[in-house]
Design an enzyme around this catalytic site. Structure first.
Site, short mmCIF file in Angstrom:
data_model
loop_
_atom_site.label_atom_id
_atom_site.label_comp_id
_atom_site.label_asym_id
_atom_site.label_seq_id
_atom_site.Cartn_x
_atom_site.Cartn_y
_atom_site.Cartn_z
N GLY A 118 0.95 -0.97 0.30
CA GLY A 118 -0.04 0.00 -0.07
C GLY A 118 0.94 0.95 0.00
N VAL A 152 2.08 4.78 1.27
CA VAL A 152 3.18 5.24 3.23
C VAL A 152 2.49 5.09 3.90
CG1 VAL A 152 4.21 7.10 4.16
CG2 VAL A 152 4.57 6.57 0.45
N LYS A 177 -0.09 0.26 6.30
CA LYS A 177 0.23 -1.15 6.45
C LYS A 177 0.98 -1.83 7.83
CE LYS A 177 3.55 -1.01 3.50
NZ LYS A 177 3.33 0.91 3.49
N SER A 178 1.98 -1.67 8.33
CA SER A 178 2.32 -1.88 9.57
C SER A 178 1.25 -2.17 10.85
CB SER A 178 3.59 -0.62 9.87
OG SER A 178 4.66 -0.81 8.93
N GLY A 229 5.99 1.09 0.90
CA GLY A 229 4.77 1.33 -0.23
C GLY A 229 5.91 2.68 -1.18
N GLY A 249 43.64 13.24 -21.40
CA GLY A 249 44.67 14.26 -21.25
C GLY A 249 45.64 13.38 -20.48
N GLY A 268 48.29 10.74 -21.12
CA GLY A 268 48.83 10.58 -21.94
C GLY A 268 48.30 9.38 -22.92
N LYS A 269 47.37 8.73 -22.89
CA LYS A 269 47.21 7.37 -23.70
C LYS A 269 47.89 6.91 -25.05
CE LYS A 269 42.95 7.08 -22.96
NZ LYS A 269 42.65 8.87 -22.42
N SER A 326 37.43 4.58 -22.05
CA SER A 326 36.53 3.35 -21.71
C SER A 326 36.83 3.25 -19.70
CB SER A 326 37.64 2.05 -21.95
OG SER A 326 39.27 2.58 -21.42
#
Lengths: 299, 636
Positions: free
Chosen positions: B31, B33, B37-38, B113, B469, B471-472, B540
């Site tokens: 149900g 909030v 329920k409780s 809920g 940046g 350096g790959k 990546s």
């Protein structure tokens, strides 16, 4: 329509859980605390792998303050079933004579929580079965059956994995471990009923007998050996008592009772008016105390 | 604890006997909030006398301290467990509660809920035989009520109680009640929800919980508790064809070889003909073992089965009735409920667990997602937390399965993140997809080893990863030059030559980044197959994609090169001026700024550009290639 009874459904679920762990964990262990819940868990493990033996050892975290009857029962059970038992005691705790009289809650931490973590680390266990039930306590009610612990054994209630259908995700990264609670969905009555139905042996302390006790802070504490420190004026007297939960004898309150058979015990349990863990001093601190202990690594 | 039965006092053994045969009903309450329920669960515990005196005393104290019901007992406090939740006053996780009456044992999943916790509701619902859907009589059928009902229908719960709660606050009005029920039943029809039992009640006041309420004489049906005690339990399906996913091969000695698992459908008896899937091998049942041998077993039981023939069966296989086996496929259509903060992305590899089998899987297409409030179908490129989508799934190997509607255990699966190991999604199989085409690899005599040996090298992919940046490209270029200088055969793929051609159609969203890397991975694989040393230079940023490419390649052929540069260093270099633009918000999804970079945990090669020059880094990498024997052919 299914003809299964509630106990059959619970049994099937527990067995399924144990087999999943045996299949997926690298090095599982079953925590054996010698109490009635452990007795049921052990029976379920025997069934799960019959006609073989459970493919994991039993482990008892021994504080050295357990009732003597418990240790005797433990050894007899293991011998009868042909199982391997590891008994572990925190060596520093032992060396420093950490005891329930002088050290209060530090005692539980050092001899139980820390000891458990040390033992799991020492043997490299990556999955440990525990006999906790969700009906015992509020924070347990929300814990998953497969409960993850970080490399430091910490439980984070906010990041629990969803558990759907009968699918349990047992994957973990190196160093992490799982606590698994195969009897999560059993209630205290289910446990007793199963013990009755299956004729499962339990420690004689659950049955009433004349035993030497002293009354202390409203609890009846059994004088199990000469290490028991008597307060001035305290004199052990023999009363007909039994225990509803078992642990370290100086911390376990007995109840006066004449219940000497299983049906008597169950009858008394059903008619009684205080809940199970009240006999255990550990929960009294605060409403959130068990959750805190669990986060720190207590079972 | 005063159980209603007087037998406890008068004849405990008789009592135990009668209670041994109780059945078990698992249900969820759902149900919004504040629907109560409780409070309802607390009320059920209280009415079934499951609350001990010490608990009741603690509850009364708690109610005064933090209850929301003034001086009256706040039953909700009984079930709101974790400390954090008690402070916030809301239920944030699934809690399981237990009570029993003289007729049944009950397990209640109290599911939250609030919208963001759909995953918890699905979790609680997956094991439920019945759902109690709460509606606040003052508010009527809300968007949340519809969402919960849709989820209940999706997960296939066969029995529903429509609990129209808080009737005390609308003067116990039959008119109000009838209007709500009519509106709800109309909606329920649209989503195919059946077997609905509406009950007007007040969990707080106790109306129509155990006894018919004097406040609502117009209601002639059963109160909640008697209904829960008598409703048929339709979850186990003993009449369906036999299914048992094999969890464990039990082999204690040479004379016994049994297959253990839970029977998820049907019954089995000694002599039955069974088929093992996906292998399709058949045999007959020699024995069924629980703790001792039993002649037959039924759905819901955990057993061990031995067969008359030595056929190959292992964990993850399904034993089934020989005459009606499950389907076998590696491609499905399924509904996926996403349960993780990190979105589901098509083509990202996940692990899929179904029964006792775990296989590698990816979502090949998201057909659409479903707006759970309006049931509208929406286009989707990804699934975010709590979103539900209809997807095509592709697996790395064949598995046996049933449609979820026929068997929850052989048709329901979870998806697991390969890096974090979290359970990230739940899936419900609809049907197998016909394989679009069977693509068989053309077997050729000149294979990759022959091609590589001709070039005096071993094929490999050097995967450079790091921040923009870092350096790959610079380092990868130097490495390629050095390899060329010693007559090795290479190719460098980098962002520029790929983004302008092959991947021109892709942007920089997470979805597109995954696809970008997937394509680069596939191209690298083909080039490695041609015997080349392939160098790639892409940011990546996600571990999962790098792992995906690693999985494409043979063992030892994927070398992750982590070009390590702290963000502030890379940003201060800012060769292309991109960081500046990203900081100004001119570039979105820029790695390191507003999009994450997941550093490699165990790179094959690590170069630290704060302590090494590009030249030194390139020399180091070539040296590692030499050490690993990549620069010699197989028979060189």
């Amino acid at each position: 329509m299914s003809g299964l009874t509630h106990l059959q459904r619970l049994e099937a679920e527990s067995i399924h859980i144990m087999r999943e762990v045996a299949a997926e964990a690298e090095n599982p262990v079953m925590m054996y605390s010698i109490g009635k819940d452990s007795s049921v868990m052990l029976r379920l493990a025997m069934k799960a792998f019959a006609p073989g033996k459970p493919p994991f050892p039993m482990m008892h975290v021994n504080t050295t303050w357990k009732f003597h009857d418990m240790i005797a029962f433990r050894d007899q059970q293991m011998a009868e079933l042909g199982l391997k038992l590891i008994s572990y005691t925190n060596p520093e705790g032992l060396a420093n004579n950490i005891n329930p009289f002088d050290h209060g809650s530090a005692y539980t931490d050092i001899m139980k929580t820390q000891a458990l973590k040390q033992a799991l680390d020492k043997y490299g266990f990556d999955a440990a079965f525990g006999g906790a039930r969700r009906d015992e306590e509020k924070s347990r009610a929300k814990e998953r059956i497969f409960s993850f612990r970080s490399a430091n054994h910490v439980w984070d209630p906010k990041s629990q994995r969803p558990e759907l259908w009968r699918l349990y995700n047992a994957r973990k990264n190196k160093g992490e471990s799982i606590r698994v609670f195969p009897i999560s969905n059993w209630t205290e009555l289910d446990i007793w009923q199963y013990i009755y139905l299956e004729n499962i042996p339990i420690v004689p302390l659950y049955f009433s007998a004349p035993r030497p006790v002293v009354e202390r802070d409203g609890n009846l504490i059994m004088v199990d050996d000469e290490r028991m420190r008597l307060h001035p004026g305290e004199k052990p007297e023999i009363r007909n008592v039994r225990f509803r939960t078992l642990g370290c004898y100086p911390l376990s309150g007995a109840v006066e009772s004449d219940a000497a058979t299983l049906p008597d015990i169950i009858q008394e349990m059903l008619l009684t008016t205080t809940s199970e863990r009240q006999g255990r001093a550990i929960d009294h601190d605060s409403a959130a105390s068990m959750e805190k202990k669990k986060r720190e690594g207590y079972f | 604890m005063a159980h209603v039965s007087d037998l406890i006092e008068t004849d405990i053994e008789q009592y135990l006997q009668s209670h041994q045969y109780k059945s078990l009903l698992r249900f969820i309450t759902c149900g919004s909030v504040d629907d109560g329920k409780s409070t309802l669960i607390g009320r059920l515990l209280y009415e079934s006398k499951m609350i001990f005196e010490d608990q009741l005393a603690a509850l009364e104290a708690d109610s005064k301290k933090m209850g929301t019901q003034g001086q009256e007992i706040d039953f909700a406090l009984l079930v709101d467990g974790l400390a954090a939740e008690r402070e916030q006053g809301i239920t944030i996780d699934v809690a399981y509660r237990f009570f029993s009456t003289d007729r049944r044992k009950f397990i209640v999943a109290d599911t939250p809920g609030h919208e963001q916790y759909t995953r918890n509701m699905i979790t609680g619902a997956s094991t439920a035989d019945l759902a109690v859907i709460l509606i606040d009589a003052r508010k009527g059928v809300l968007v949340q009520s519809r969402r919960h009902s849709y989820l209940v229908s999706l997960i296939g719960i066969k029995q529903v109680v429509l609990a129209v709660n808080k009737m005390d606050l609308v003067g116990y009005s039959q008119e109000k009640y009838d209007a709500i029920v009519a509106e709800y039943l109309e909606f329920a029809k649209q989503i195919g929800l059946e077997n609905i039992t509406p009950i007007p009640m007040s969990a707080f006041k106790g109306d129509n919980i155990t006894d018919n309420s004097a406040n609502m004489p117009w209601y002639t049906g059963q109160p909640l508790m008697p209904h829960l005690e008598s409703v048929p339990i339709a979850t186990e399906n003993p009449d369906a064809p036999f299914r048992m996913p094999v969890q464990w091969v039990n082999r204690p000695n040479l004379d016994f070889r049994g297959f253990s698992g839970v029977i998820t459908a049907g019954t089995v008896k000694v002599g039955d003909r069974l088929k093992a899937l996906p292998s399709g091998k058949e045999s007959s049942v020699a024995s069924i073992v629980l703790d001792g041998p039993i002649p037959q077993a039924t759905s819901g039981q955990s057993v061990t089965i031995t067969l008359t023939d030595e056929i190959d069966v292992s964990r993850g296989d399904i034993l089934s009735a020989a005459g009606s086996p499950p389907g076998v496929s590696d491609q499905f259509e399924a509904t996926i409920v996403w349960m993780n903060d990190t979105a589901l992305l098509p083509h990202r590899p996940y692990l899929l667990k179904i029964g006792a089998r775990t296989v590698s899987a990816n979502v090949s297409a998201i057909k659409h997602k479903v707006n759970v409030n309006t049931l509208e179908h929406l286009a989707a490129k990804s699934l975010e937390l709590n979103e539900i989508g209809i997807c095509n799934i592709s697996l790395e190997q064949m598995i046996a399965f049933d449609p979820y509607a026929e068997n929850k255990d052989t048709g329901g699966f979870i998806l697991i993140d390969r890096m974090t190991n979290e359970t990230v999604g739940a899936g419900l199989i609809h049907f197998a997809l016909r394989r679009a085409q069977n693509i068989h690899w053309q077997a050729v005599d000149v294979d990759r080893n022959a091609r590589a040996t001709q070039k005096s090298q071993k094929p490999a992919v050097l995967w450079f990863t790091g921040l923009s940046g870092a350096g790959k490209s610079t380092i990868a270029n130097l490495v390629e030059k050095k390899l060329y200088a010693i007559n090795r055969h290479t190719y460098l793929l980098d962002g520029d030559n790929v983004r302008h051609g092959l991947n021109r159609d892709l942007g920089f969203t997470d979805v597109d980044r995954v696809e970008n890397i997937r394509r680069v991975g596939e191209v690298s694989k083909l080039m490695a197959d041609a015997g080349l040393l392939v160098l790639t230079a892409f940011i990546s940023p996600f571990r999962a994609e790098r792992q995906m490419v690693r999985d494409l390649m043979g063992p030892g052929e994927f070398l992750e090169v982590y070009v390590e540069t702290p963000l502030n260093v890379a940003e201060s270099r800012d060769v292309k001026g991109l960081y500046k633009k990203a900081r100004k918000g001119e570039i979105k999804n820029f790695t390191g700024i507003d999009s994450p970079y997941e550093a490699p945990e165990k790179p094959d090669i690590r170069v630290d550009t704060t302590t090494m020059s590009a030249e030194q880094a390139a020399d180091h990498i070539v040296k590692v290639l030499e050490e690993r024997g990549m620069l010699t052919g197989d028979h060189a």
